[in-house]
Design an enzyme around this catalytic site. Structure first.
Site, PDB file in Angstrom:
ATOM      1  N   SER A  66       1.034 -11.161  -2.845  1.00  0.00           N
ATOM      2  CA  SER A  66       1.853 -11.324  -1.635  1.00  0.00           C
ATOM      3  C   SER A  66       3.177 -10.578  -1.677  1.00  0.00           C
ATOM      4  O   SER A  66       3.909 -10.570  -0.675  1.00  0.00           O
ATOM      5  CB  SER A  66       2.107 -12.810  -1.371  1.00  0.00           C
ATOM      6  OG  SER A  66       1.004 -13.393  -0.717  1.00  0.00           O
ATOM      7  N   LYS A  69       4.017  -8.239   1.152  1.00  0.00           N
ATOM      8  CA  LYS A  69       4.730  -8.599   2.380  1.00  0.00           C
ATOM      9  C   LYS A  69       6.166  -8.066   2.395  1.00  0.00           C
ATOM     10  O   LYS A  69       6.832  -8.134   3.434  1.00  0.00           O
ATOM     11  CB  LYS A  69       4.713 -10.113   2.567  1.00  0.00           C
ATOM     12  CG  LYS A  69       3.307 -10.694   2.774  1.00  0.00           C
ATOM     13  CD  LYS A  69       3.356 -12.180   3.074  1.00  0.00           C
ATOM     14  CE  LYS A  69       1.959 -12.763   3.252  1.00  0.00           C
ATOM     15  NZ  LYS A  69       1.291 -13.097   1.993  1.00  0.00           N
ATOM     16  N   SER A 126       5.107 -17.430   3.056  1.00  0.00           N
ATOM     17  CA  SER A 126       4.128 -16.406   2.667  1.00  0.00           C
ATOM     18  C   SER A 126       2.863 -16.474   3.516  1.00  0.00           C
ATOM     19  O   SER A 126       1.757 -16.271   3.028  1.00  0.00           O
ATOM     20  CB  SER A 126       3.766 -16.537   1.177  1.00  0.00           C
ATOM     21  OG  SER A 126       3.112 -15.376   0.716  1.00  0.00           O
ATOM     22  N   LYS A 232      10.313 -12.000  -2.697  1.00  0.00           N
ATOM     23  CA  LYS A 232       8.937 -12.431  -2.443  1.00  0.00           C
ATOM     24  C   LYS A 232       8.164 -12.647  -3.738  1.00  0.00           C
ATOM     25  O   LYS A 232       8.228 -11.837  -4.660  1.00  0.00           O
ATOM     26  CB  LYS A 232       8.203 -11.379  -1.602  1.00  0.00           C
ATOM     27  CG  LYS A 232       6.911 -11.849  -1.025  1.00  0.00           C
ATOM     28  CD  LYS A 232       7.119 -12.861   0.086  1.00  0.00           C
ATOM     29  CE  LYS A 232       5.868 -13.681   0.355  1.00  0.00           C
ATOM     30  NZ  LYS A 232       5.544 -14.633  -0.721  1.00  0.00           N
TER      31      LYS A 232
END
Length: 391
Positions: A66, A69, A126, A232
């Site tokens: 993730s 992102k 997320s 993140k």
């Protein structure tokens, strides 16, 4: 002759009284390798200069999960900055976006949320469904958005990254590196507003409804390490535990990246060591904020004769703690033969900081505002005015 000289590359130099003891964008001697022993790769950089303070296997191509992102959020922030997107605009979730598995905010098909709400869903929770909904809004489809992601990575000079989706869900041939992730985070963090999202530990969506949804930041360091406000996390069975973190202390912002830690505890411990090392050994001296006017450039056939050039990002000089040197030279290089139309944010020059003839850093200068092409009437009036003045 005078016009020919003006048309050439303009260079303006003067002295800025700031201390520096570290050369920007230059690798520093890495501390003890045990700083990051339980991870496949890692990097530590200072945000404004991009100076690498620590590295381990920084170009190894690995699944980013993730952390993908970060690029998704960067393209969202670009669209906001360019006026192509508004925070209060409502976005309708497609069947496809609502079908995303993994981490999600449980969007229903045709459900509407504002860009602000979806950004919170991405940055804090997320949400894969939120990421795809925004990808579809910006590019029309996730596939087209992924093309934008890869184009942006190429424009940034990132050579270790290929995206296959906007979420980081497992996909063959989807990879990045610690270095590339740090550079993406560096670019994202030029937008100060983004930390309002990435730095929030908890929030709610669908408030005042019977479907109130609690968001808790997957980056626990936001709560437990002073100064951490992004960016993140990532996890899949293949990627293991990953994190691109940023923290700001005493005016210095650093970015630390970990790929492939075996547990979330070890990931957070190693990020903490990297942050502690940066703040104990280095300091920054801010030179310019983002969007400060630095120079002007002549515009040919535009409604305006010239455009203001501003900094595209915060600009600082990095030093070892206690270093005291001075005499920083500023050099402005302007693009030649600039013709209208130009767009807000278009790169039209470069700012270089030097010391003793050695380049410390280089940063783009961009147009503060758009300049439209002049009409024939505008050009005729301008010609007439010049004729009258010279008569």
């Amino acid at each position: 002759m005078k016009k020919a000289i003006i048309g050439l590359l303009l260079m303006i130099c003067w002295t800025i009284p700031i201390s520096t003891g570290v050369q920007a964008a230059e690798k520093q001697a890495s501390p003890n390798a045990d700083l990051v022993s339980q991870a496949k790769s890692a990097i530590l950089i200072e945000r404004d200069t991009g100076t690498i303070l620590y590295e381990k296997n920084v170009h190894q191509k690995l699944p980013p999960a993730s952390m993908t992102k970060i690029m998704t959020m960067l393209l969202i922030m670009d669209a906001i900055d360019q006026g192509k997107l508004k925070w209060n605009e409502k976005v309708r979730a497609s069947e496809y976006a609502a079908s995303m598995g993994g981490s999600q905010i449980f969007l229903e098909p045709s459900e509407e949320m504002t860009v602000d709400e979806l950004m919170r869903g991405i940055a804090i929770g997320s949400g894969n469904d939120a990421a795809v909904a925004m990808a579809e809004r910006i590019a029309g489809s996730e596939k087209a958005f992924v093309e934008m992601m890869n184009k942006k990575a190429k424009q940034m000079g990132l050579k270790d990254t290929v995206f296959k989706n906007a979420t980081g869900l497992p996909a063959e041939g989807h990879y990045s590196s610690a270095y590339d992730m740090a550079m993406m985070a560096k670019e994202l963090l030029k937008y100060d507003e983004v930390t309002k999202y990435t730095g929030k530990y908890e929030d709610y969506l669908r408030e005042n409804t019977d479907k109130k949804f609690w968001l808790v930041n997957t980056n626990r360091l936001v709560k437990f390490y002073p100064g951490v406000d992004g960016v993140k996390t990532g996890f899949t069975a293949d990627a293991k535990y990953c994190l691109t973190a940023t923290a700001k202390k005493d005016g210095m912002r650093v970015i630390a990246v970990i790929f492939g830690a075996p547990t979330p505890k070890e990931r957070n411990e190693q990020i903490t060591k990297l942050l502690d090392y940066a703040f104990s050994q280095y300091q920054t001296h801010p030179v310019y904020k983002r969007n400060e006017v630095i120079s002007h450039v002549k515009i040919s056939k535009g409604k305006k004769k010239e455009a203001e050039l501003v900094t595209a990002e915060p600009i600082s000089v990095l030093t070892k703690k206690g270093a005291n040197v001075k005499d920083i030279q500023k050099v402005v290089k302007l693009k030649e033969n600039v013709k209208a139309p130009i767009q807000k944010g278009e790169e039209l020059g470069t700012l270089v900081l030097k010391q003793n003839g050695k380049k410390l850093l280089e940063s783009p200068l961009v147009a503060k505002q758009s300049v439209q092409e002049a009409s024939w009437w505008d050009l005729w009036k301008r010609t007439l005015s010049s004729f009258v003045k010279s008569a």
